[in-house]
Design an enzyme around this catalytic site. Structure first.
Site, mmCIF file in Angstrom:
data_model
loop_
_atom_site.group_PDB
_atom_site.id
_atom_site.type_symbol
_atom_site.label_atom_id
_atom_site.label_comp_id
_atom_site.label_asym_id
_atom_site.label_seq_id
_atom_site.Cartn_x
_atom_site.Cartn_y
_atom_site.Cartn_z
ATOM 1 N N ASP A 1 -3.032 3.372 8.111
ATOM 2 C CA ASP A 1 -1.933 3.781 7.357
ATOM 3 C C ASP A 1 -1.761 5.449 7.342
ATOM 4 O O ASP A 1 -1.255 5.982 6.505
ATOM 5 C CB ASP A 1 -2.318 3.538 5.659
ATOM 6 C CG ASP A 1 -2.383 1.948 5.371
ATOM 7 O OD1 ASP A 1 -2.046 1.105 6.482
ATOM 8 O OD2 ASP A 1 -2.544 1.610 4.428
ATOM 9 N N HIS B 1 -6.384 -1.078 8.608
ATOM 10 C CA HIS B 1 -5.596 -0.306 9.161
ATOM 11 C C HIS B 1 -5.708 1.284 8.745
ATOM 12 O O HIS B 1 -6.400 1.601 7.709
ATOM 13 C CB HIS B 1 -4.046 -0.525 8.803
ATOM 14 C CG HIS B 1 -4.045 -2.205 9.117
ATOM 15 N ND1 HIS B 1 -4.161 -2.933 7.964
ATOM 16 C CD2 HIS B 1 -3.607 -2.724 10.081
ATOM 17 C CE1 HIS B 1 -3.817 -4.289 8.598
ATOM 18 N NE2 HIS B 1 -3.466 -4.192 9.671
ATOM 19 N N HIS C 1 0.790 -1.325 -0.115
ATOM 20 C CA HIS C 1 0.178 -0.069 -0.085
ATOM 21 C C HIS C 1 0.715 1.202 -0.045
ATOM 22 O O HIS C 1 0.205 2.397 -0.115
ATOM 23 C CB HIS C 1 -1.002 -0.238 1.306
ATOM 24 C CG HIS C 1 -2.309 0.680 0.724
ATOM 25 N ND1 HIS C 1 -3.432 0.459 1.750
ATOM 26 C CD2 HIS C 1 -2.730 1.204 -0.200
ATOM 27 C CE1 HIS C 1 -4.489 0.925 1.260
ATOM 28 N NE2 HIS C 1 -4.035 1.502 0.030
ATOM 29 N N HIS D 1 4.362 1.268 4.189
ATOM 30 C CA HIS D 1 2.943 0.872 3.775
ATOM 31 C C HIS D 1 1.842 1.211 4.693
ATOM 32 O O HIS D 1 0.711 1.328 4.803
ATOM 33 C CB HIS D 1 2.561 -0.626 3.177
ATOM 34 C CG HIS D 1 2.456 -1.707 4.412
ATOM 35 N ND1 HIS D 1 1.853 -2.725 4.370
ATOM 36 C CD2 HIS D 1 3.056 -1.465 5.696
ATOM 37 C CE1 HIS D 1 1.720 -3.323 5.333
ATOM 38 N NE2 HIS D 1 2.781 -2.902 6.262
ATOM 39 N N ASP E 1 -7.542 -1.631 0.009
ATOM 40 C CA ASP E 1 -6.459 -2.783 0.647
ATOM 41 C C ASP E 1 -7.422 -4.194 0.894
ATOM 42 O O ASP E 1 -8.555 -3.697 1.445
ATOM 43 C CB ASP E 1 -5.833 -2.119 2.008
ATOM 44 C CG ASP E 1 -5.042 -3.209 2.790
ATOM 45 O OD1 ASP E 1 -4.979 -4.271 2.442
ATOM 46 O OD2 ASP E 1 -4.025 -2.398 3.256
ATOM 47 N N ASP F 1 -7.067 -6.371 2.817
ATOM 48 C CA ASP F 1 -7.076 -6.541 4.255
ATOM 49 C C ASP F 1 -8.098 -6.225 4.856
ATOM 50 O O ASP F 1 -8.806 -6.220 6.065
ATOM 51 C CB ASP F 1 -5.683 -6.781 5.009
ATOM 52 C CG ASP F 1 -5.429 -5.018 5.314
ATOM 53 O OD1 ASP F 1 -6.459 -4.395 5.399
ATOM 54 O OD2 ASP F 1 -4.053 -4.677 5.515
ATOM 55 N N ASP G 1 -9.784 -0.200 4.441
ATOM 56 C CA ASP G 1 -8.452 -0.905 4.863
ATOM 57 C C ASP G 1 -8.614 -1.255 6.426
ATOM 58 O O ASP G 1 -9.496 -0.525 7.111
ATOM 59 C CB ASP G 1 -7.360 0.422 4.921
ATOM 60 C CG ASP G 1 -5.942 -0.341 4.865
ATOM 61 O OD1 ASP G 1 -5.718 -1.250 5.897
ATOM 62 O OD2 ASP G 1 -5.171 0.215 4.340
ATOM 63 N N GLU H 1 -1.884 -5.226 -1.603
ATOM 64 C CA GLU H 1 -1.766 -5.779 -0.554
ATOM 65 C C GLU H 1 -2.194 -7.596 -0.731
ATOM 66 O O GLU H 1 -2.228 -8.298 0.071
ATOM 67 C CB GLU H 1 -2.234 -5.463 0.865
ATOM 68 C CG GLU H 1 -1.604 -4.034 1.285
ATOM 69 C CD GLU H 1 -0.054 -4.162 1.850
ATOM 70 O OE1 GLU H 1 0.099 -5.264 1.834
ATOM 71 O OE2 GLU H 1 0.293 -3.151 1.859
HETATM 72 C C1 DIR Z 1 0.871 -1.272 11.040
HETATM 73 C C2 DIR Z 1 0.249 -2.097 10.118
HETATM 74 N N1 DIR Z 1 -0.222 0.003 11.364
HETATM 75 C C3 DIR Z 1 2.187 -0.597 10.536
HETATM 76 N N2 DIR Z 1 -0.040 -1.383 8.877
HETATM 77 C C4 DIR Z 1 -0.686 -2.087 7.908
HETATM 78 O O1 DIR Z 1 3.211 -1.085 10.426
HETATM 79 O O2 DIR Z 1 2.038 0.640 10.461
HETATM 80 N N3 DIR Z 1 -1.241 -1.393 6.935
HETATM 81 N N4 DIR Z 1 -0.591 -3.337 7.721
HETATM 82 O O3 DIR Z 1 -1.840 -2.160 5.965
HETATM 83 MN MN MN Z 2 -3.036 -0.563 3.604
HETATM 84 MN MN MN Z 3 -4.144 -2.832 5.728
#
Ligand code: DIR
Ligand code: MN
Ligand code: MN
Ligand code: MN
Length: 298
Positions: A126, A124, A99, A139, A227, A229, A122, A272
């Site tokens: 991000d 998350h 991402h 990402h 995303d 996920d 998403d 992703e």
């Molecule tokens: C987590 C994971 N918040 C990080 N982030 C992800 O590493 O900053 N984003 N998986 O898609």
């Molecule tokens: Mn993402």
């Molecule tokens: Mn994500």
């Protein structure tokens, strides 16, 4: 409609192998045929070049911005390709990769329109910065950088400064936020539609609320960044950072239906997907189904 498919075989932003294989994997499974079946003139612009890196490049710019230089390079090129695509009257469909490519993609959109919004689907946020990131994985930072926050190398990709007004950013499907991300949401008063809210109010309510806000703010153009996920891992196991209690595929489609009916969506990312983590191609098939569903409504 003319649709330009842009592959971005990038895994440096998540620091895990597998996602870089998704663009070719989707092509091999009929990506272009599906888009054309829905009546579009589709062009495959191929994969962007991703610089070769060594283990030494990982922390070359500090532990909190892994592979920064290569990620900046790829995103700068992606932004230009997205900008050219929009200028040519086509729809950019960007296939990741991780991402962190959202940075380049939305930056290209930002140069094309003076008003635009972002819908970020998403699990998350991000919206980490190099200071708040627990992983150093870029990402987890693209959306904050697009809003002008975080390291200046990320903020200044493609053009100096912030690309989008925080008021015009919509996070949907959120269920995993780091501490610093929560603080940023409160500070910037971001529009966040968590899974808890979706369970409480329904995905249709959420979509209509976003449509209402876009109308209120007279936003005519929206970048839609998906995303994989965001979808529940029971249906989309093939992704690097699974979080349970996600969207059901039907909720996902319902959301897309509501949002695409506005005709405001001008560009899209699908990111992703990790074919190496998939189970019997379940997530790949779901991604193809999503692309079918979306391009049938463009
Ligand atoms: C987590 C994971 N918040 C990080 N982030 C992800 O590493 O900053 N984003 N998986 O898609
Ligand atoms: Mn993402
Ligand atoms: Mn994500
Ligand atoms: Mn509905």
């Amino acid at each position: 409609m003319k649709i330009n498919v842009i592959g971005v075989p990038l895994n440096l932003g998540c620091d895990r192998e597998g996602v870089e294989r998704a663009p070719n994997h989707l092509r091999e499974r009929g990506l272009m045929r599906i888009i054309r079946k829905n009546g579009h003139r589709a062009f495959d612009l191929g994969n962007l070049y991703v610089p070769l890196v060594s283990e030494a490049d990982k922390f070359a710019r500090g532990r909190s911005l892994k592979y920064l230089d290569a990620i900046v390079e790829v995103n700068n090129n992606l932004a230009e390709l997205v900008y050219d695509t929009l200028r040519g009257g086509a729809f950019p469909l960007v296939i990741g990769g991780d991402h962190s490519l959202g940075l380049g993609s939305a930056s290209g959109v930002g140069k094309s329109f003076d008003d635009f919004g972002i819908i970020w689907l998403d699990a998350h946020g991000d919206i980490n910065t190099s200071e708040t990131s627990p992983s150093g994985n870029i990402h987890g930072m693209p959306l904050s950088a697009l809003m002008g926050m975080g390291s200046e190398e990320l903020v200044n990709i493609y053009a100096p400064g912030n690309k989008v007004n925080p008021q015009n950013v919509f996070l949907v499907g959120t269920r995993s936020l780091d501490e610093g991300e929560q603080a940023l949401i409160e500070r910037e008063q971001l529009s966040v539609y968590t899974m808890d809210m979706i369970h409480l109010k329904g995905i249709g309510f959420v979509a209509e609320d976003i449509k209402r806000k876009l109308k209120e703010r007279k936003i005519r153009n929206v970048h839609f960044s998906i995303d994989v996920d965001s979808i529940d891992p029971r249906f989309a196991p093939g992704t690097g950072t699974r979080v349970c209690e996600g969207l059901m595929p039907d909720e996902f489609k319902d959301f897309v239906e509501h949002i695409l009916s506005t005709n405001l969506i001008k560009s899209m990312d699908l990111v992703e997907l990790n074919p190496e983590l998939d189970v019997n191609d379940q997530t790949t098939n779901l991604c193809l189904d999503i692309i079918d569903y979306i391009t049938a409504r463009l």
